[in-house]
Design an enzyme around this catalytic site. Sequence first.
Site, PDB file in Angstrom:
ATOM      1  N   GLY A 157       2.537   2.145  10.563  1.00  0.00           N
ATOM      2  CA  GLY A 157       3.444   3.282  10.405  1.00  0.00           C
ATOM      3  C   GLY A 157       4.143   3.692  11.692  1.00  0.00           C
ATOM      4  N   HIS A 166      -9.441   0.683   4.837  1.00  0.00           N
ATOM      5  CA  HIS A 166      -8.150   0.920   5.497  1.00  0.00           C
ATOM      6  C   HIS A 166      -8.378   1.876   6.676  1.00  0.00           C
ATOM      7  CE1 HIS A 166      -4.059   2.296   6.231  1.00  0.00           C
ATOM      8  NE2 HIS A 166      -3.658   1.192   5.629  1.00  0.00           N
ATOM      9  N   LYS A 190      -0.004   4.313  -0.184  1.00  0.00           N
ATOM     10  CA  LYS A 190      -0.621   5.514   0.408  1.00  0.00           C
ATOM     11  C   LYS A 190      -0.424   6.711  -0.532  1.00  0.00           C
ATOM     12  CE  LYS A 190       0.562   3.527   4.834  1.00  0.00           C
ATOM     13  NZ  LYS A 190       0.185   3.611   6.217  1.00  0.00           N
ATOM     14  N   ASN A 226       0.860  -1.188   0.000  1.00  0.00           N
ATOM     15  CA  ASN A 226       0.000   0.000   0.000  1.00  0.00           C
ATOM     16  C   ASN A 226       0.897   1.239   0.000  1.00  0.00           C
ATOM     17  OD1 ASN A 226      -1.844   2.032   0.470  1.00  0.00           O
ATOM     18  ND2 ASN A 226      -2.128   1.515   2.635  1.00  0.00           N
ATOM     19  N   GLU A 275      -6.854   4.343   7.665  1.00  0.00           N
ATOM     20  CA  GLU A 275      -6.710   5.778   7.334  1.00  0.00           C
ATOM     21  C   GLU A 275      -7.954   6.294   6.616  1.00  0.00           C
ATOM     22  OE1 GLU A 275      -2.891   5.355   5.450  1.00  0.00           O
ATOM     23  OE2 GLU A 275      -2.012   4.912   7.409  1.00  0.00           O
ATOM     24  N   SER A 301       3.636  -2.237  10.162  1.00  0.00           N
ATOM     25  CA  SER A 301       5.092  -2.186  10.322  1.00  0.00           C
ATOM     26  C   SER A 301       5.792  -3.497   9.946  1.00  0.00           C
ATOM     27  CB  SER A 301       5.467  -1.767  11.743  1.00  0.00           C
ATOM     28  OG  SER A 301       5.010  -0.441  11.988  1.00  0.00           O
ATOM     29  N   GLU A 309      -5.150  -5.317  10.499  1.00  0.00           N
ATOM     30  CA  GLU A 309      -4.174  -4.257  10.670  1.00  0.00           C
ATOM     31  C   GLU A 309      -4.453  -3.519  11.985  1.00  0.00           C
ATOM     32  OE1 GLU A 309      -2.205  -3.067   6.736  1.00  0.00           O
ATOM     33  OE2 GLU A 309      -3.885  -1.740   7.071  1.00  0.00           O
TER      34      GLU A 309
HETATM   35  C1  PEP Z   1      -0.589   0.034   5.785  1.00  0.00           C
HETATM   36  O1  PEP Z   1      -0.574   1.157   5.319  1.00  0.00           O
HETATM   37  O2  PEP Z   1      -1.527  -0.720   5.515  1.00  0.00           O
HETATM   38  C2  PEP Z   1       0.506  -0.395   6.648  1.00  0.00           C
HETATM   39  C3  PEP Z   1       0.456  -1.566   7.212  1.00  0.00           C
HETATM   40  O3  PEP Z   1       1.540   0.500   6.815  1.00  0.00           O
HETATM   41  P1  PEP Z   1       2.983   0.201   7.484  1.00  0.00           P
HETATM   42  O4  PEP Z   1       3.504  -1.088   6.901  1.00  0.00           O
HETATM   43  O5  PEP Z   1       3.830   1.373   7.100  1.00  0.00           O
HETATM   44  O6  PEP Z   1       2.772   0.085   8.954  1.00  0.00           O
END
Ligand code: PEP
Length: 245
Positions: free
Chosen positions: A168, A90, A6, A4, A92, A208, A162
């Site tokens: 992040g 997601h 973003k 992803n 976000e 992460s 998630e």
């Molecule tokens: C994501 O954006 O779905 C995500 C898991 O980000 P990150 O790997 O940066 O934590």
Amino acid sequence: MAGNWKMYKTVQQTIEFFQRFNPLVNGVHKCDVVIFPPFVNIPAAQCAAAGTEIKVGGQDVHWGKEGAYTGEISAGMLAAAGCEWVLVGHSERRLYGFETDADVLKKTQSSLEAGLTPVVCVGEKLEERKAGKTEQILVEQFAGGLAGLTEEQFSKVVIAYEPVWAIGTGHTATPDIAADAHRLIRSEVQKRFGSDAAEAVRILYGGSVKPDNVERLMLEQDLDGALVGGASLDAESFSKIVHAA
Ligand code: PEP
């Protein structure tokens, strides 16, 4: 293994990524590899991934087919642009787009109608985990966002667990924490859609994921892949993650 991006990368940076990434994952046939770039980069990404097994998807989708929805993109538009995948719900989008579980269900349904594979994201916030509400939140998100699908529709869905506190932040869930959540989600699937569906559904872990922690996570039987944000922006790093699958 899904990346992803973003709100990162221009068209030129997208092309440069694939020039480095394609040869690094050439020969990987055992897992699906999907990149979710920003909408405007989808044509460039499709072009740059042509001739490989890498797929491209949208980071979000509107639930309507078409209409007066300024700034939105429909599932049919994504499919017509060559996408086979789409992210739905997601954290976000839930946070900044005020998306509810009811929206997630509608978006998932419209994605399926257009022939896309939705990756439906669920996960608890830090304060919810600290308050001992993880199970309740996951059950609610499943009930509101996924349980309303038919069995036929659900068979085409991928779920991503998630935990919001791990996205992040560099704080990856331990393999045990992730596996517990995946087992819980799978048991909700089993209750609503039956044992075969629970066994078949792919549940990705996101939060992460990095080249140095992905192998340990993927050893967990209930983790079927990863949804990767930051570490998917770099071709070498994401290729190492793909190889860990
Ligand atoms: C994501 O954006 O779905 C995500 C898991 O980000 P990150 O790997 O940066 O934590």
